[in-house]
Design a protein around this motif. Structure first.
Motif, PDB file in Angstrom:
ATOM      1  N   LEU A   1       3.353  23.430   2.387  1.00  0.00           N
ATOM      2  CA  LEU A   1       4.717  23.349   1.844  1.00  0.00           C
ATOM      3  C   LEU A   1       5.734  23.157   2.964  1.00  0.00           C
ATOM      4  N   ASN A   2       5.564  23.900   4.059  1.00  0.00           N
ATOM      5  CA  ASN A   2       6.451  23.738   5.215  1.00  0.00           C
ATOM      6  C   ASN A   2       6.369  22.331   5.773  1.00  0.00           C
ATOM      7  N   GLU A   3       5.139  21.830   5.850  1.00  0.00           N
ATOM      8  CA  GLU A   3       4.921  20.474   6.367  1.00  0.00           C
ATOM      9  C   GLU A   3       5.593  19.450   5.444  1.00  0.00           C
ATOM     10  N   ALA A   4       5.462  19.677   4.150  1.00  0.00           N
ATOM     11  CA  ALA A   4       6.086  18.776   3.172  1.00  0.00           C
ATOM     12  C   ALA A   4       7.601  18.737   3.378  1.00  0.00           C
ATOM     13  N   LYS A   5       8.208  19.911   3.561  1.00  0.00           N
ATOM     14  CA  LYS A   5       9.661  19.982   3.774  1.00  0.00           C
ATOM     15  C   LYS A   5      10.073  19.280   5.060  1.00  0.00           C
ATOM     16  N   GLN A   6       9.256  19.469   6.118  1.00  0.00           N
ATOM     17  CA  GLN A   6       9.552  18.808   7.401  1.00  0.00           C
ATOM     18  C   GLN A   6       9.455  17.292   7.270  1.00  0.00           C
ATOM     19  N   MET A   7       8.424  16.828   6.586  1.00  0.00           N
ATOM     20  CA  MET A   7       8.232  15.386   6.428  1.00  0.00           C
ATOM     21  C   MET A   7       9.381  14.774   5.631  1.00  0.00           C
ATOM     22  N   ILE A   8       9.827  15.493   4.610  1.00  0.00           N
ATOM     23  CA  ILE A   8      10.958  15.003   3.818  1.00  0.00           C
ATOM     24  C   ILE A   8      12.222  14.962   4.677  1.00  0.00           C
ATOM     25  N   ALA A   9      12.449  16.024   5.464  1.00  0.00           N
ATOM     26  CA  ALA A   9      13.664  16.113   6.289  1.00  0.00           C
ATOM     27  C   ALA A   9      13.777  14.958   7.278  1.00  0.00           C
ATOM     28  N   VAL A  10      12.649  14.492   7.786  1.00  0.00           N
ATOM     29  CA  VAL A  10      12.653  13.409   8.779  1.00  0.00           C
ATOM     30  C   VAL A  10      13.297  12.139   8.223  1.00  0.00           C
ATOM     31  N   ALA A  11      13.011  11.830   6.955  1.00  0.00           N
ATOM     32  CA  ALA A  11      13.456  10.554   6.389  1.00  0.00           C
ATOM     33  C   ALA A  11      14.545  10.693   5.323  1.00  0.00           C
TER      34      ALA A  11
ATOM     35  N   HIS B   1      17.194  16.347  -0.326  1.00  0.00           N
ATOM     36  CA  HIS B   1      15.940  17.127  -0.242  1.00  0.00           C
ATOM     37  C   HIS B   1      14.777  16.456  -0.981  1.00  0.00           C
ATOM     38  N   HIS B   2      14.879  15.172  -1.197  1.00  0.00           N
ATOM     39  CA  HIS B   2      13.811  14.372  -1.785  1.00  0.00           C
ATOM     40  C   HIS B   2      13.660  13.085  -0.975  1.00  0.00           C
ATOM     41  N   LEU B   3      12.554  12.404  -1.186  1.00  0.00           N
ATOM     42  CA  LEU B   3      12.352  11.106  -0.550  1.00  0.00           C
ATOM     43  C   LEU B   3      12.365  10.006  -1.598  1.00  0.00           C
ATOM     44  N   GLU B   4      13.229   9.028  -1.390  1.00  0.00           N
ATOM     45  CA  GLU B   4      13.186   7.829  -2.220  1.00  0.00           C
ATOM     46  C   GLU B   4      12.279   6.801  -1.538  1.00  0.00           C
ATOM     47  N   LEU B   5      11.862   5.811  -2.292  1.00  0.00           N
ATOM     48  CA  LEU B   5      10.971   4.782  -1.755  1.00  0.00           C
ATOM     49  C   LEU B   5      11.580   4.093  -0.542  1.00  0.00           C
ATOM     50  N   GLU B   6      12.874   3.752  -0.629  1.00  0.00           N
ATOM     51  CA  GLU B   6      13.533   3.069   0.484  1.00  0.00           C
ATOM     52  C   GLU B   6      13.454   3.889   1.767  1.00  0.00           C
ATOM     53  N   GLU B   7      13.569   5.213   1.633  1.00  0.00           N
ATOM     54  CA  GLU B   7      13.539   6.088   2.816  1.00  0.00           C
ATOM     55  C   GLU B   7      12.142   6.090   3.448  1.00  0.00           C
ATOM     56  N   ILE B   8      11.115   6.176   2.596  1.00  0.00           N
ATOM     57  CA  ILE B   8       9.751   6.175   3.123  1.00  0.00           C
ATOM     58  C   ILE B   8       9.437   4.847   3.809  1.00  0.00           C
ATOM     59  N   LEU B   9       9.888   3.756   3.212  1.00  0.00           N
ATOM     60  CA  LEU B   9       9.634   2.451   3.816  1.00  0.00           C
ATOM     61  C   LEU B   9      10.379   2.302   5.142  1.00  0.00           C
ATOM     62  N   LYS B  10      11.591   2.813   5.192  1.00  0.00           N
ATOM     63  CA  LYS B  10      12.379   2.707   6.421  1.00  0.00           C
ATOM     64  C   LYS B  10      11.741   3.515   7.545  1.00  0.00           C
ATOM     65  N   TYR B  11      11.151   4.665   7.200  1.00  0.00           N
ATOM     66  CA  TYR B  11      10.528   5.537   8.202  1.00  0.00           C
ATOM     67  C   TYR B  11       8.994   5.399   8.160  1.00  0.00           C
TER      68      TYR B  11
ATOM     69  N   LYS C   1       0.843  -1.210   0.000  1.00  0.00           N
ATOM     70  CA  LYS C   1       0.000   0.000   0.000  1.00  0.00           C
ATOM     71  C   LYS C   1       0.872   1.251   0.000  1.00  0.00           C
ATOM     72  N   LEU C   2       1.927   1.229   0.806  1.00  0.00           N
ATOM     73  CA  LEU C   2       2.809   2.389   0.903  1.00  0.00           C
ATOM     74  C   LEU C   2       3.547   2.618  -0.413  1.00  0.00           C
ATOM     75  N   MET C   3       3.912   1.552  -1.068  1.00  0.00           N
ATOM     76  CA  MET C   3       4.560   1.679  -2.377  1.00  0.00           C
ATOM     77  C   MET C   3       3.601   2.268  -3.419  1.00  0.00           C
ATOM     78  N   ALA C   4       2.337   1.878  -3.324  1.00  0.00           N
ATOM     79  CA  ALA C   4       1.324   2.424  -4.247  1.00  0.00           C
ATOM     80  C   ALA C   4       1.125   3.917  -4.002  1.00  0.00           C
ATOM     81  N   ILE C   5       1.141   4.314  -2.725  1.00  0.00           N
ATOM     82  CA  ILE C   5       1.012   5.743  -2.387  1.00  0.00           C
ATOM     83  C   ILE C   5       2.215   6.505  -2.937  1.00  0.00           C
TER      84      ILE C   5
END
Length: 332
Positions: free
Chosen positions: A286-296, A302-312, A72-76
Motif C-alpha cells: 500500500l505504501n509503495e502504491a501511494k509512492q508510485m502514484i505520488a511520482v506521477a 491522489h489517483h493516476l490518470e492514463l495520461e500521467e502514467i504514459l507521461k511517466y 501495452k501500457l494502456m492495456a495494463i
C-alpha cells in the motif's frame, strides 16, 4: 576528497556468459524480482518496474517500439483500473502490486522445478549437501567424477580461497533452508527456500541477518544512516564510479529515512529491515502504491490518470514513450 568504495552491483548485470548455465541452475540468484533490496545490500533499481509489470517486464525490454509499448501500457492501465472510473487509486494499485509480486513468485516456483531436477539426477526427491557441493564445484570447472570420489572417501579437496568462501556461505544457507528436524537433505520446497529466501519467513530472517552483518560497522546488529550509506569496500569497475555517487547516497538516505526506518528513530533494526524486504507485506504494498502514484500525480488528486502514467512511463516501465499525448485519445 574522501572516497567511500562500495561493492560492485553484480545483481544489476543483465548479461551472463554462455557458460554460466550450470551456475544459474544451482546458484541462488543475486537479484530477486519484486524485492526492494539486493542480496549485496544495494537498492533494487528496477523494483517499481518489477511490481508494476510482473512477467510483462521482459516484453518492454525486448520491444523498444514506442507505439507498441504505449498500447501495452494502456492495456495494463485498464487491468489495474478495476472499477473502470478511468483512474487508479491506491487500493487498486496495491492489489495490482500484490498480484504482480505473486506472479514473480510463481515464476520462481516453476524455475525451481527445473533447477531441482538438475541437482537431483537420481530423482529421489531429496538432495544432500554433498550432492549439491559436487554439482556446484563441477559448474566451477572441477572434474565431477574426481570430486565425487574424493568426497566419498573423505579426502581433502584442493579449492581456491574464493570458491571455498562461496561454499561456506552456501552451506550456511543450506542449513537454514533445511526444515526441522535437520537432516541436511533438501526436498523441492526447501530447495526453493534455498534459492529464493524472500518467500520463506525463516530464510527472509537469514537474508536480513546477512545484509546487516555486511553493513553493520559497530557490531550492534542494527543500522545507522551512516552505516547504510557507506557500504564496505569492494570491487568497482573504475575510480569514477567509486568517486562520484551523490545520487546513490541521496537515494539510500531517502529510502532509509522515509521508508525503512519505520518509527523514525534513526536506527534500522532487523525487524524493520525484514518488514521492508518482505515482498508479500500488504502494508508495504500500500505504501509503495501511494509512492508510485505520488511520482506521477500531476493534478494532485491522489489517483493516476492514463495520461500521467504514459507521461511517466520511464518510471513505470523503464521505457520512455515519446509523443505520448498525441495518440493517447485515439488509441484508448
Amino acid at each position: 576528497m574522501d572516497v567511500y568504495a562500495r561493492p560492485a552491483n553484480n545483481s544489476a548485470l543483465k548479461e551472463k556468459p554462455a557458460d554460466s548455465k550450470d551456475d544459474n541452475e544451482i546458484l541462488p540468484p543475486d537479484h530477486l524480482n519484486g524485492v526492494k533490496m539486493e542480496m549485496d545490500g544495494h537498492l533494487n533499481k528496477e523494483f517499481h518496474q518489477e511490481v508494476f509489470l510482473g512477467k510483462e517486464m521482459e516484453e518492454f525490454e525486448e520491444d523498444t517500439e514506442p507505439r507498441k509499448n504505449r498500447k501495452k501500457l494502456m492495456a495494463i492501465f485498464s487491468k489495474v483500473d478495476v472499477n473502470n472510473d478511468k483512474k487508479i487509486g491506491a487500493k487498486e494499485m496495491q492489489r495490482w502490486i500484490m498480484e504482480k509480486t505473486d506472479e514473480h513468485f510463481q515464476e520462481a516456483v516453476e524455475e525451481n522445478k527445473m533447477h531441482f531436477r538438475a541437482v537431483d539426477p537420481d530423482g529421489d526427491g531429496h538432495v544432500s549437501w554433498d550432492e549439491y557441493k559436487i554439482k556446484f564445484l563441477a559448474s566451477k570447472g572441477f572434474n565431477e567424477k574426481e570430486i565425487a570420489e574424493k568426497i566419498r572417501n573423505n579426502e581433502e579437496l584442493k579449492i581456491d580461497e574464493e570458491t571455498q568462501e562461496v561454499l561456506d556461505n552456501l552451506k550456511d544457507r543450506w542449513y537454514q533452508a533445511d526444515n526441522p528436524p535437520p537432516d541436511l537433505l533438501l526436498n523441492e520446497e526447501e530447495f526453493l527456500s534455498f534459492l529464493h529466501p524472500e518467500h520463506s519467513r525463516g530464510m527472509l530472517k537469514f537474508m536480513v541477518k546477512e545484509i546487516i552483518r555486511d553493513l553493520d560497522q559497530d557490531g550492534d546488529k542494527k543500522l545507522t544512516l551512516s552505516e547504510f550509506i557507506s557500504l564496505p569496500v569492494g570491487t568497482v569497475e573504475n575510480q569514477q564510479a567509486q568517486d562520484i555517487d551523490d545520487d546513490w547516497v541521496k537515494d539510500r538516505r531517502k529510502e532509509f529515512e522515509e521508508v525503512i526506518d519505520a518509527n523514525h528513530d534513526g536506527i534500522v533494526t532487523m525487524e524493520e529491515l525484514e518488514e521492508y524486504m518482505d515482498p508479500m507485506n500488504e502494508y508495504n504494498a500500500l505504501n509503495e502504491a501511494k509512492q508510485m502514484i505520488a511520482v506521477a500525480d500531476e493534478n494532485q488528486n491522489h489517483h493516476l490518470e492514463l495520461e500521467e502514467i504514459l507521461k511517466y512511463s520511464e518510471y513505470f516501465t523503464g521505457s520512455k514513450l515519446m509523443d505520448y499525448a498525441r495518440n493517447v485519445h485515439e488509441e484508448f
